[in-house]
Write a protein that holds these residues in place. Sequence first.
Motif, short mmCIF file in Angstrom:
data_model
loop_
_atom_site.label_atom_id
_atom_site.label_comp_id
_atom_site.label_asym_id
_atom_site.label_seq_id
_atom_site.Cartn_x
_atom_site.Cartn_y
_atom_site.Cartn_z
N ALA A 1 -34.33 31.10 25.65
CA ALA A 1 -34.95 31.56 24.41
C ALA A 1 -35.08 33.08 24.42
O ALA A 1 -35.48 33.67 25.42
CB ALA A 1 -36.32 30.93 24.25
N THR A 2 -34.71 33.70 23.32
CA THR A 2 -34.73 35.17 23.26
C THR A 2 -35.97 35.68 22.53
O THR A 2 -36.59 34.96 21.76
CB THR A 2 -33.45 35.67 22.56
N VAL A 3 -36.27 36.94 22.77
CA VAL A 3 -37.40 37.57 22.08
C VAL A 3 -36.88 38.53 21.02
O VAL A 3 -37.63 39.15 20.30
CB VAL A 3 -38.29 38.34 23.09
N LYS A 4 -35.53 38.64 20.96
CA LYS A 4 -34.93 39.71 20.16
C LYS A 4 -35.32 39.62 18.68
O LYS A 4 -35.52 40.64 18.04
CB LYS A 4 -33.41 39.70 20.29
N ASN A 5 -35.39 38.37 18.15
CA ASN A 5 -35.90 38.31 16.78
C ASN A 5 -37.41 38.57 16.84
O ASN A 5 -38.05 38.27 17.82
CB ASN A 5 -35.59 36.98 16.11
N ARG A 6 -37.95 39.14 15.84
CA ARG A 6 -39.31 39.68 15.90
C ARG A 6 -40.37 38.63 16.24
O ARG A 6 -40.28 37.48 15.85
CB ARG A 6 -39.64 40.31 14.55
N VAL A 7 -41.39 39.07 16.91
CA VAL A 7 -42.54 38.20 17.18
C VAL A 7 -43.42 38.22 15.92
O VAL A 7 -43.99 39.26 15.58
CB VAL A 7 -43.34 38.71 18.39
N THR A 8 -43.50 37.10 15.22
CA THR A 8 -44.28 37.09 13.97
C THR A 8 -45.45 36.10 14.02
O THR A 8 -46.16 35.95 13.04
CB THR A 8 -43.40 36.72 12.76
N LYS A 9 -45.60 35.42 15.17
CA LYS A 9 -46.69 34.45 15.26
C LYS A 9 -47.62 34.79 16.41
O LYS A 9 -47.15 35.26 17.46
CB LYS A 9 -46.12 33.05 15.47
N ALA A 10 -48.88 34.56 16.22
CA ALA A 10 -49.85 34.78 17.30
C ALA A 10 -50.81 33.62 17.37
O ALA A 10 -51.27 33.10 16.35
CB ALA A 10 -50.62 36.08 17.08
N VAL A 11 -51.09 33.20 18.60
CA VAL A 11 -52.02 32.10 18.85
C VAL A 11 -53.30 32.68 19.46
O VAL A 11 -53.24 33.48 20.40
CB VAL A 11 -51.39 31.07 19.83
N PHE A 12 -54.42 32.30 18.89
CA PHE A 12 -55.73 32.71 19.41
C PHE A 12 -56.46 31.49 19.98
O PHE A 12 -57.06 30.74 19.21
CB PHE A 12 -56.58 33.32 18.29
N PRO A 13 -56.40 31.29 21.30
CA PRO A 13 -57.18 30.18 21.86
C PRO A 13 -58.67 30.51 21.75
O PRO A 13 -59.11 31.54 22.24
CB PRO A 13 -56.74 30.12 23.33
N ALA A 14 -59.41 29.67 21.07
CA ALA A 14 -60.84 29.96 20.87
C ALA A 14 -61.64 28.67 20.99
O ALA A 14 -62.66 28.51 20.32
CB ALA A 14 -61.05 30.60 19.50
N ALA A 15 -61.18 27.77 21.84
CA ALA A 15 -61.86 26.47 21.96
C ALA A 15 -62.73 26.38 23.21
O ALA A 15 -63.33 25.35 23.46
CB ALA A 15 -60.82 25.35 21.95
N GLY A 16 -62.77 27.46 23.98
CA GLY A 16 -63.59 27.45 25.21
C GLY A 16 -65.07 27.35 24.88
O GLY A 16 -65.49 27.61 23.75
N LEU A 17 -65.84 26.98 25.87
CA LEU A 17 -67.27 26.71 25.63
C LEU A 17 -68.14 27.95 25.69
O LEU A 17 -69.28 27.94 25.24
CB LEU A 17 -67.77 25.67 26.64
N GLY A 18 -67.63 29.03 26.24
CA GLY A 18 -68.41 30.27 26.28
C GLY A 18 -69.69 30.15 27.09
O GLY A 18 -70.73 30.69 26.72
N THR A 19 -69.62 29.48 28.24
CA THR A 19 -70.84 29.22 29.01
C THR A 19 -71.48 30.49 29.57
O THR A 19 -72.68 30.52 29.80
CB THR A 19 -70.55 28.26 30.18
#
Length: 296
Positions: free
Chosen positions: A2-20
């Motif tokens: 898989a290449t990165v040459k085409n632009r990165v247009t998606k971002a994932v924000f993991p925010a399901a942690g419990l924040g203890t």
Amino acid sequence: MATVKNRVTKAVFPAAGLGTRFLPATKAQPKEMLPLVDKPIIQYGIEEAISAGVEDIVIVTGRGKNAIEDHFDVSVELETFLESRGKSALAAEVRAISRSLAYVRQGEPLGLGHAVLTARPLVGNEPFAVILADDVIDATPSALAQMIAVSEELDGPVLLVERVPKAQISGYGVIAYEPVREGVYRITDLVEKPEAAAAPSDLAIIGRYVLTPDIFDCLEDEAASVKSGEVQGEIQLTNGLRRLLAQRPIYACEVSGVRHDTGNKLGFLKAVVYFALKRPDLAEPFRQYLDTLPRA
Ligand code: UTP
């Protein structure tokens, strides 16, 4: 591969942690919504992603995280109220927050690797960024923009790293590497939370990743190993990356900028002071106030 040459247009924000580490503040409120001055932590990350060219944002949420969705929702009532009071600039600011984001629920917080895997159907077969909102980075160009430039140049995944003192290294994923050039490294191994004596270097992985979609199969394999009991504990992103490293080169880079780890109390307090002192409307009176504080 898989290449990165085409632009990165998606971002994932993991925010399901419990924040203890932030209890009791995070008992009924997501840590991503704690404000640095007047903006929730996660909004700094989202603005960074957008300024780096990201168009689609996926937030991985879990129980008790509704305030994140509410924050980024359109609020016609609030905007109308502000307009009616002649506060158009504030109304525009509130409107700009209402971006079109996608949400996916993690169900159970089984680990950061699992959170990223949960976003797979929304990311598909494209390169993407992962942003851990806890790490708030003040940089120009933004940290993610600097990383995307490196990943496009080397055509591979890139992790953000920072030099961390030995006493703190066991709190991080740590890389072994060969230098590519000043501030850019080819990773030869990754270890999650090593004992200080066993850490392969002082370069710790910080909360930004530019990844290729082949990470998902690696995370599936890691999840299967955890399920079968072959691997103990959470489904770690670092372990998924180790599997990916067996298939393709992975790089790491440092960026210029100031990072705050707002996931712990001291880091959060430092970030509040830092961003308050950068605000033209607050800097002077706030500095004056700080100067009046007794040291003991
Ligand atoms: P942390 O290690 O900071 O864990 O997760 P946490 O639960 O958020 O906070 P503490 O340690 O209990 O105080 C790193 C990132 O991965 C996300 C978190 O939301 C955070 O952005 N995460 C972690 C998930 O989305 N799901 C998980 O199962 C674990």
